[in-house]
Enzyme design. Sequence first.
Site, PDB file in Angstrom:
ATOM      1  N   HIS A 154       0.837  -1.216   0.000  1.00 47.31           N
ATOM      2  CA  HIS A 154       0.000   0.000   0.000  1.00 47.31           C
ATOM      3  C   HIS A 154       0.866   1.259   0.000  1.00 47.31           C
ATOM      4  CE1 HIS A 154      -3.327  -2.712   1.321  1.00 47.31           C
ATOM      5  NE2 HIS A 154      -2.346  -3.278   1.997  1.00 47.31           N
ATOM      6  N   SER A 201      14.110  21.460 -16.758  1.00 44.04           N
ATOM      7  CA  SER A 201      12.888  22.233 -16.942  1.00 44.04           C
ATOM      8  C   SER A 201      13.250  23.516 -17.681  1.00 44.04           C
ATOM      9  CB  SER A 201      12.279  22.546 -15.576  1.00 44.04           C
ATOM     10  OG  SER A 201      11.547  23.745 -15.635  1.00 44.04           O
ATOM     11  N   LYS A 259      15.840  21.528 -11.821  1.00 43.03           N
ATOM     12  CA  LYS A 259      15.114  20.268 -11.995  1.00 43.03           C
ATOM     13  C   LYS A 259      15.824  19.235 -12.861  1.00 43.03           C
ATOM     14  CE  LYS A 259      10.807  20.029 -12.021  1.00 43.03           C
ATOM     15  NZ  LYS A 259       9.718  19.402 -11.254  1.00 43.03           N
ATOM     16  N   GLU A 295       8.752   8.365 -17.268  1.00 37.62           N
ATOM     17  CA  GLU A 295       7.382   8.866 -17.417  1.00 37.62           C
ATOM     18  C   GLU A 295       6.800   8.509 -18.769  1.00 37.62           C
ATOM     19  OE1 GLU A 295       7.068  12.968 -14.959  1.00 37.62           O
ATOM     20  OE2 GLU A 295       8.706  12.885 -16.385  1.00 37.62           O
TER      21      GLU A 295
END
Length: 424
Positions: A142, A263, A269, A276
Site C-alpha cells: 500500500h 525544466s 530540476k 514517465e
Amino acid sequence: MKKSPQEFIGSFSFDNRLAPYDILGSVAHAAMLSKQKIIPAKDAKRIIKGLNSILNDLEKGWHLPEDEDIHFALERELIRRVGDSGKRLHTGRSRNDQVATDIFLYLRDHIQMVVQEITRVQKAILTVAQKNQDVIMPGFTHLQHAQPILFSHHILAYAWMLERDKGRMRNAFDRADSLPLGSAALAGTSFRIDRKMVARFLNFSRVSENSIDATASRDVVAEFLAACAILMANLSRMAEELVIWSSVEFSFVYLSEEFTSGSSIMPQKRNPDVAEIIRGETGRAYGALISLLTVLKGIPLAYNRDLQEDKPPLFDAVDTVMGCLSVMAPMIESMEVDPIRMRVACESGFLEATELADFLAEKGVPFRAGHGVVRQMVLYCQERGIKLKDLSLGQLKKFHPKFDEDALLILTPERVVNAKKSYG
Ligand code: ARG
C-alpha cells in the site's frame, strides 16, 4: 485528411513495411509452383530473380512505387521488371492467404526481437541487483512501510515478471508458427500445390488446418497485442517506481543524466522523463489491443476488408514495446542506488513489528494474540515518538512476559532480513 475512395481503401502507407516478408513468401510460393510444374521453371526463375532485385533495391533505400497495398505494389513492380513471367506469380494464391502469411512472418521475427530486448532488461536488473546485493530497504505494501527487505529482492521481482512476459511472447510465436499460404481466398485451391514445401522453405513448423480460419483469423495478432499490453503494464510499474524513487522525498535512486531532462523554467530540476514516457506509452499498447479486438468482434467469416485494420495497431505496439524496452535496459543499468537513504528509511515505520509478533508466536503465543500485543507496543511508541528498539527489556516484558534478550536482538532491519527462511 480528405481522401478519394481509392485512397481510402489503400493500405500501402502502412503495410509497405511488410515488403521483405511479402517478397520472402512470394519467393517460396514461386519455387513451389515451379517444382509442382504449375508454372514453367524459367518463369519461376525470372520471378525469383526479379523479387530479389526488388528486395536488394529496397534495402539500399529505394522506394517502391505506391499502389493500393504492398501486395499489388510488389506484383506490379515485379511485372515491370521481368515482364509476362511475373504475371504467373499469383497462381493458386490470394491476397488473403498472402497477407496472413506476411503477418505471421513479421510477427515471428518481431517476437524474437522483443524477447531479446526483454532479456536485456532482465540482465540490467540482474546487474544492479548484484552490484547492490546487501542493500536493505523498506519493503512496501500500500506504499506504506511494511517489512525490511533486500533491494535486490525487490528489483528482481521485475525480472520474474518479465520472464512471464517472455513466456507469453513465446506462446504467441508458437501460434504464429503455422503457415496460412495455400489457403487461397478462403476455400483452398484446385492446383496441386505443396504447402509443406512452402512451410519448410519459410521455416514454419506446420501448415494451417482450415483455410477459412487461416485467412480470416487475427486472434494470434490479438494474442501478441495482449502480451504486449501486459508487458507494458509491467514496464509501467517499474517506471512508476523509478519516478517515485528518484523524487526528493525518496531519493532511493539517481537516474543517469541522459534519462532525465531539465525544466525550461526551473533551473534545479532533473525530471525522470524517460520513465514517465514509458508509463505514458503504456496507454498506446492497451489501445492497440482494444482497437484490434473491436475490429474483430463483428466480422463474419471469411476475409473482410476490416481485417486490414489489424496492421496499424500491430505496428504501433511493436514500435512502442521495442522503444520502451530499448531505453529501459540502459536506464536501469546506469541508475545509482543510494544504500544510505534506503537504510535510513528503514528506521521509520516500525518495520520490525511483524518479526516481533513472529517471535511471540515462536514462544507459543498464538499469532493473533501476539499481533495484538505488538500493535499496542507500536501505539505506545508512536505516542512517545520513539522506536521499538528504544524499548528496554523491562518495558518489553511488561507488554508480554515471553519477551527476553533475544527479542532485543531482532530489532534491526539486518536481523529481520536475515531471519527469513522461506523459499522465494
Ligand atoms: N491490404 C489487404 C489487407 O491488409 C490485403 C488483402 C486484400 N484482400 C482482399 N480480398 N481485398 O488485409
